[in-house]
Structure formats: C-alpha cells, structure tokens
Motif scaffolding. Structure first.
Motif, PDB file in Angstrom:
ATOM      1  N   VAL A 162       0.856  -1.114  -0.089  1.00 56.27           N
ATOM      2  CA  VAL A 162       0.131  -0.235   0.148  1.00 56.27           C
ATOM      3  C   VAL A 162       0.799   1.249  -0.031  1.00 56.27           C
ATOM      4  N   LEU A 163       1.556   1.353   0.901  1.00 55.53           N
ATOM      5  CA  LEU A 163       2.627   2.730   1.017  1.00 55.53           C
ATOM      6  C   LEU A 163       3.724   2.577  -0.374  1.00 55.53           C
ATOM      7  N   GLY A 164       3.934   1.480  -1.056  1.00 58.80           N
ATOM      8  CA  GLY A 164       4.738   1.422  -2.045  1.00 58.80           C
ATOM      9  C   GLY A 164       4.111   1.778  -3.466  1.00 58.80           C
ATOM     10  N   LEU A 165       2.655   1.914  -3.446  1.00 52.91           N
ATOM     11  CA  LEU A 165       2.293   2.697  -4.730  1.00 52.91           C
ATOM     12  C   LEU A 165       2.722   4.068  -4.847  1.00 52.91           C
ATOM     13  N   PRO A 166       2.593   4.893  -3.889  1.00 54.26           N
ATOM     14  CA  PRO A 166       2.948   6.332  -4.279  1.00 54.26           C
ATOM     15  C   PRO A 166       4.617   6.754  -4.000  1.00 54.26           C
ATOM     16  N   LEU A 167       5.269   5.779  -3.180  1.00 52.09           N
ATOM     17  CA  LEU A 167       6.502   6.036  -2.771  1.00 52.09           C
ATOM     18  C   LEU A 167       7.642   5.666  -3.620  1.00 52.09           C
ATOM     19  N   PHE A 168       8.875   6.279  -3.882  1.00 52.03           N
ATOM     20  CA  PHE A 168       9.913   5.635  -4.375  1.00 52.03           C
ATOM     21  C   PHE A 168      10.477   4.616  -3.262  1.00 52.03           C
ATOM     22  N   PHE A 169      11.177   3.759  -3.904  1.00 55.37           N
ATOM     23  CA  PHE A 169      11.861   2.543  -3.035  1.00 55.37           C
ATOM     24  C   PHE A 169      12.590   3.005  -1.891  1.00 55.37           C
ATOM     25  N   GLU A 170      13.676   3.896  -1.961  1.00 59.93           N
ATOM     26  CA  GLU A 170      14.322   4.370  -1.171  1.00 59.93           C
ATOM     27  C   GLU A 170      13.658   4.902   0.114  1.00 59.93           C
ATOM     28  N   VAL A 171      12.847   5.897  -0.308  1.00 60.39           N
ATOM     29  CA  VAL A 171      11.748   6.554   0.839  1.00 60.39           C
ATOM     30  C   VAL A 171      10.915   5.604   1.500  1.00 60.39           C
ATOM     31  N   GLY A 172      10.408   4.598   0.706  1.00 53.70           N
ATOM     32  CA  GLY A 172       9.631   3.575   1.463  1.00 53.70           C
ATOM     33  C   GLY A 172      10.629   3.000   2.392  1.00 53.70           C
ATOM     34  N   VAL A 173      11.690   2.277   2.071  1.00 51.18           N
ATOM     35  CA  VAL A 173      12.668   1.789   3.046  1.00 51.18           C
ATOM     36  C   VAL A 173      12.908   2.427   4.302  1.00 51.18           C
ATOM     37  N   VAL A 174      13.241   3.867   4.144  1.00 51.23           N
ATOM     38  CA  VAL A 174      13.305   4.509   5.205  1.00 51.23           C
ATOM     39  C   VAL A 174      12.041   4.591   6.112  1.00 51.23           C
ATOM     40  N   LEU A 175      10.852   4.741   5.433  1.00 50.62           N
ATOM     41  CA  LEU A 175       9.829   4.772   6.420  1.00 50.62           C
ATOM     42  C   LEU A 175       9.536   3.383   6.780  1.00 50.62           C
ATOM     43  N   LEU A 176       9.705   2.308   6.343  1.00 50.66           N
ATOM     44  CA  LEU A 176       9.136   1.000   6.781  1.00 50.66           C
ATOM     45  C   LEU A 176      10.151   0.495   7.928  1.00 50.66           C
ATOM     46  N   ILE A 177      11.668   0.630   7.687  1.00 56.17           N
ATOM     47  CA  ILE A 177      12.285  -0.112   8.552  1.00 56.17           C
ATOM     48  C   ILE A 177      12.126   0.241  10.031  1.00 56.17           C
ATOM     49  N   PRO A 178      11.783   1.342  10.594  1.00 56.02           N
ATOM     50  CA  PRO A 178      11.568   1.468  11.889  1.00 56.02           C
ATOM     51  C   PRO A 178      10.322   0.558  12.308  1.00 56.02           C
ATOM     52  N   ILE A 179       9.203   0.690  11.362  1.00 53.07           N
ATOM     53  CA  ILE A 179       8.214  -0.064  11.844  1.00 53.07           C
ATOM     54  C   ILE A 179       8.374  -1.835  11.764  1.00 53.07           C
ATOM     55  N   VAL A 180       9.266  -2.119  10.780  1.00 53.92           N
ATOM     56  CA  VAL A 180       9.859  -3.515  10.774  1.00 53.92           C
ATOM     57  C   VAL A 180      10.546  -3.839  12.093  1.00 53.92           C
ATOM     58  N   LEU A 181      11.382  -3.304  12.500  1.00 54.48           N
ATOM     59  CA  LEU A 181      12.178  -3.645  13.670  1.00 54.48           C
ATOM     60  C   LEU A 181      11.386  -3.273  14.840  1.00 54.48           C
ATOM     61  N   LEU A 182      10.379  -2.180  14.920  1.00 50.15           N
ATOM     62  CA  LEU A 182       9.410  -2.389  16.216  1.00 50.15           C
ATOM     63  C   LEU A 182       8.444  -3.663  16.186  1.00 50.15           C
ATOM     64  N   VAL A 183       7.970  -3.990  14.975  1.00 51.28           N
ATOM     65  CA  VAL A 183       6.923  -5.144  14.723  1.00 51.28           C
ATOM     66  C   VAL A 183       7.949  -6.332  15.231  1.00 51.28           C
ATOM     67  N   ALA A 184       9.148  -6.632  14.847  1.00 57.08           N
ATOM     68  CA  ALA A 184      10.137  -7.848  15.099  1.00 57.08           C
ATOM     69  C   ALA A 184      10.310  -7.824  16.737  1.00 57.08           C
ATOM     70  N   ARG A 185      10.496  -7.083  17.176  1.00 59.65           N
ATOM     71  CA  ARG A 185      10.831  -6.649  18.585  1.00 59.65           C
ATOM     72  C   ARG A 185       9.644  -6.755  19.461  1.00 59.65           C
ATOM     73  N   ARG A 186       8.317  -6.130  19.069  1.00 50.95           N
ATOM     74  CA  ARG A 186       7.299  -6.363  19.710  1.00 50.95           C
ATOM     75  C   ARG A 186       6.747  -7.720  19.433  1.00 50.95           C
ATOM     76  N   GLY A 187       6.499  -8.439  18.213  1.00 57.98           N
ATOM     77  CA  GLY A 187       6.151  -9.462  18.262  1.00 57.98           C
ATOM     78  C   GLY A 187       7.040 -10.602  18.528  1.00 57.98           C
ATOM     79  N   ASN A 188       8.154 -10.472  19.002  1.00 60.31           N
ATOM     80  CA  ASN A 188       9.265 -11.591  19.331  1.00 60.31           C
ATOM     81  C   ASN A 188       9.296 -12.514  17.942  1.00 60.31           C
ATOM     82  N   VAL A 189       9.437 -12.047  16.826  1.00 62.92           N
ATOM     83  CA  VAL A 189       9.586 -12.843  15.657  1.00 62.92           C
ATOM     84  C   VAL A 189      10.914 -12.444  14.902  1.00 62.92           C
TER      85      VAL A 189
END
Length: 464
Positions: A129-156
């Motif tokens: 969904v976020l990748g539709l309007p965003l360039f790849f590099e911008v999407g990475v910068v936006l998503l990485i903190p979310i990915v790290l938070l999800v991995a830590r919070r979900g213990n996956v």
C-alpha cells in the motif's frame, strides 16, 4: 496512419542512415560497456554516463560528428516532459504521506488487528500500500523503523517480517506505475498506462506472496538469527499531535490507482472515443490528472489533517522536489539514450534478429533488462535501456501485449541486486547484515521476484 513514432519522425535526418548489423552490434556493445564501466568503476553519475554512452553509440554507428547528440537531446526532452511531471507529483504525495504521519497510521492500524502468525502477511500488505506512491528508497526509510518495532514487539525473527516488507516495496517499484521505471517503459513502448497498471497489479499479487511471506521462511533459515537493531525514528516518522485518519490516508493513496483503472475499464466497456462518459474517464484517468488530483487531495487529507498551515504544506511540497532532481535527470538521459538507439537503427535490427531467433519479445525484453541490471546495478537504467532496444517490437503488439512487455522489462530490471546496487547497501546497513547475509536474503529475494514475475507474464500472454 502513422508509420513511425513521433519522436522517430522528428529525429535528425543525419542519423537516418543505414549501418551494417555488425557495426550496430559493435556500437551497442561499446556504448553499454562504456556506461557500465563509467558507473561501476569510475563512479560517474549515471546522467553523465548515459550522455557519454549516447555520444559513443552515435559515433560508432556512423552519425556525423555535429549531429552526435541531437537524438539524445530530443529523447531527453520528450522523456522529461512525459515522465518528469509524474515523478514530481509522486514525490510530493510521498512527502505529504511521510511528514503528516500517514505512513504510521496505515502501519499501526493494520498491525493492531493482526496476530503474530499473520505479521509477515501484514508487513507485505503495508509495504504494498505504501509502495504505490513512494519511491523505493523513501519506502525503505519509512518502513524500517516499523519492521524493527514489529519484530521486537512480536518477538519474531527479523527476516520473517523484513523480507515481506522489502518484497512489497520492490515488486511495486518494478512492476506498477507511477514508479519511474514502469512509467518510462510505458512511454517508450507506447503502452496503455491503465492496462499496464491493471496487469501489473495482477502479476504483483502472486509475485509478492511467493517472494515475500513464503520466501521469508527460507531466508530466515539461510541467514540465521539476527540481532534486531535499535529502532530509530527518522524525521519522516516523527510523532504528531494531530494525524490524518486511516480512511483518509488510504483513500488518498488509492485515488490515482482507482482513476487510472477506471479509464482502462471505460476503454473496454464503452469503447467509443466520442462518448462523453469515455472522454471524461480519459481525462480524469490520465496519469497527470490522477496524480495531480491525489496530490491536491493529500494537501487537505494529509497536510491539513496533521495540523499543517498553508506555509508548512507549501514547504513540505517544495522540499519533495530536491531529492528527485537526480532521478529526473537519470530518467531523461535514459530517454535520450533510448532515442539514439532508435535513430541509428538498433531497434529495427533487434526486431529482425528476434524474428530470426524465434524468441518472444517478452522474453527478449526480460533478458536484456537482466543483463543491464547485473552490469549497472540500476533497475531504472536497465528498464529504460531495454525499453529503447526493444521498442520497435511493440509497434506490432496489441495494447495488452505491449503492457505485458513493459512488465517483462520491469521484472528483468529487478534481477539479483548485488554490490553495485545502492539498494543492496541500504538494506545491508539498515538490517545490520553482512555482505553474505544480504546476498542470501535481499539478492535472492530480488531474483525470486524477477523469475516469478516473468514466469507469470509469459503464460498470461497466451490467454489475454
């Protein structure tokens, strides 16, 4: 009835000469080789490398010295005029989405309703969904903190949620307009944008499923356990006192997609250029109007909803244009190189060769894009160069198959990202992996996307 594309008809007559196939082959190999060496070894900016490569191509092909860069200038101007505006509007919408906190709203809403087992699928959905309007590099910068938070919070394991997120961004980047690569290929091959968008989404979904959540399990075993880096919150993901609603953010992101798909549907159902309804859909579904409408809407649904005043919205929109200047120049230079290829006769020669080899235009486009991607590391350079080489083949294709050719080239441009790709290092550093671990995860994931996509495109071409 036109017998040649407008750009070709307007090309300098001095380049419209006949060169032997061997001379053209030498010209192409030397020019592409020069571009590869200039980018990878001498670290020259791709804009300059493509400019010099175009001059070398014309010189070796036998163009008069004073006309060497005429075709390049023509192609550069036409490409920037056709694609540059769309890249600019996409950047504005992406910046509004980032600064308003809209990206976090999408992520938080989906994650709050997702169990631990479904987290990889949720991350793939968020990234898509976020990748539709965003360039790849911008999407990475936006998503990485979310990915790290999800991995830590979900213990996956980090790979289990990181790979689906990266796959979602990469699939959209390579296959779905309005990203720069697909847009340039649509323009070069005279494909229908709405049909390309519809077929791109059709191919993207199963490709994302295989290269994302399913491959993540394999990557997790290959890479082994990773220490989750401390989640950092870049400026774009900072908290806001006021944030836009989930519905408003989703509606804004999907508006250009809905408008362009509506145009494609109207072309099929109404199929009468004189009908008022089709004329309306043709207007609102054109990429420029669709993205302009989404950007203007985003100023209200994202900017104003986040509490931005008029000055802040203007500042946000203005700041979005600086970082994309390099992208616009690279895309424009790629268009210039493409036009030079056409004007010296390379495209016609490739068309003749492909008929002798009995190779599918789709497979040929994919293979050329793969080779250039491996050599230069740039998906955008691979897309625009391959599109230029095979563009004459699109003249005899239906609108559906021209769109599939765009997707085949886009799929090839994603093949095996390695150390000459900036995205490789971006992923490596953000996830704290070694070069070997990045090759086993990110590089293989990109290859899976490329191979799965072309494996879906080829049989689809037999039934549509």
């Amino acid at each position: 009835m036109r017998t040649a594309p407008t750009l070709l008809a307007a090309a300098p007559p001095a380049l419209a000469h006949t060169s032997s196939d061997s001379q053209l082959l030498v010209a192409v190999l030397l020019s592409i080789g020069a571009i590869v060496v200039l980018i990878t070894k001498l670290k020259l900016h791709p804009f300059l490398a493509l400019t010099l490569g175009s001059g070398l191509l014309a010189a070796v092909a036998g163009a008069p010295f004073d006309k060497l860069l005429n075709s390049f200038s023509t192609g550069f101007g036409a490409t920037v005029a056709g694609v540059g505006l769309l890249i600019g509007l996409g950047a504005m919408l992406g910046k509004l989405l980032a600064d308003s906190g809209g990206a976090n709203i999408i992520a938080d809403t989906v994650l709050s309703r997702t169990g631990t087992k479904a987290l990889p699928w949720a991350m793939a959905l968020i990234a898509a969904v976020l990748g539709l309007p965003l360039f790849f590099e911008v999407g990475v910068v936006l998503l990485i903190p979310i990915v790290l938070l999800v991995a830590r919070r979900g213990n996956v394991p980090l790979m289990r949620v990181g790979i689906p997120a990266l796959a979602g961004l990469s699939v959209l980047h390579g296959l779905v307009p309005p990203h720069p690569g697909p847009l340039v290929a649509v323009d070069a091959l005279k494909a229908d944008l709405g049909i390309t968008l519809a077929l791109g989404l059709l191919i993207a979904v199963p490709t994302l499923v295989i290269a994302g959540p399913l491959f993540a399990r394999v990557a997790e075993r290959w890479v082994g356990p990773l220490e989750i880096p401390a989640a950092t919150a870049p400026e774009e993901t900072a908290e806001h006192d006021r944030t836009p609603s989930f519905g408003a953010v989703l509606a804004t992101i999907l508006l250009p997609v809905v408008l362009m798909l509506g145009k494609a549907l109207a072309d099929v159902v109404i199929d009468d250029p004189k009908a008022m309804a089709q004329r309306v859909f043709d207007f609102i579904g054109s990429p420029l109007i669709a993205l302009l409408a989404a950007t203007l809407l985003g100023m209200l649904t994202l900017g104003r909803a986040a509490g931005f005043d008029k000055a802040r919205i203007s500042e946000t929109v203005g700041k979005s244009l600086g970082p994309i200047a390099g992208i616009v120049f690279i895309v424009g230079a790629g268009g210039g190189f493409k036009q030079t290829l056409i004007d010296v006769g390379v495209g016609n020669a490739v068309s003749e060769w492909s008929s002798e080899w009995h190779i599918s235009a789709l497979l040929l486009g994919w293979l050329i894009a793969v080779l250039i991607r491996l050599a230069t590391g740039s998906a955008t350079v691979a897309t625009i160069t391959a599109a230029g080489i095979v563009s004459p083949l699109a003249a005899n294709l239906s609108s559906t198959h021209a769109a599939l050719l765009v997707l085949a080239i886009g799929a090839g441009s994603l093949f095996f990202s390695h150390v000459n790709d900036a995205g490789f290092w971006l992923v490596k550093e953000y996830f704290g992996m070694s070069v070997g671990q990045t090759l086993k995860s990110w590089s293989v994931m990109e290859t899976v996307i490329s191979v799965v996509a072309i494996a879906l495109i080829l049989p689809l071409s037999l039934v549509v």
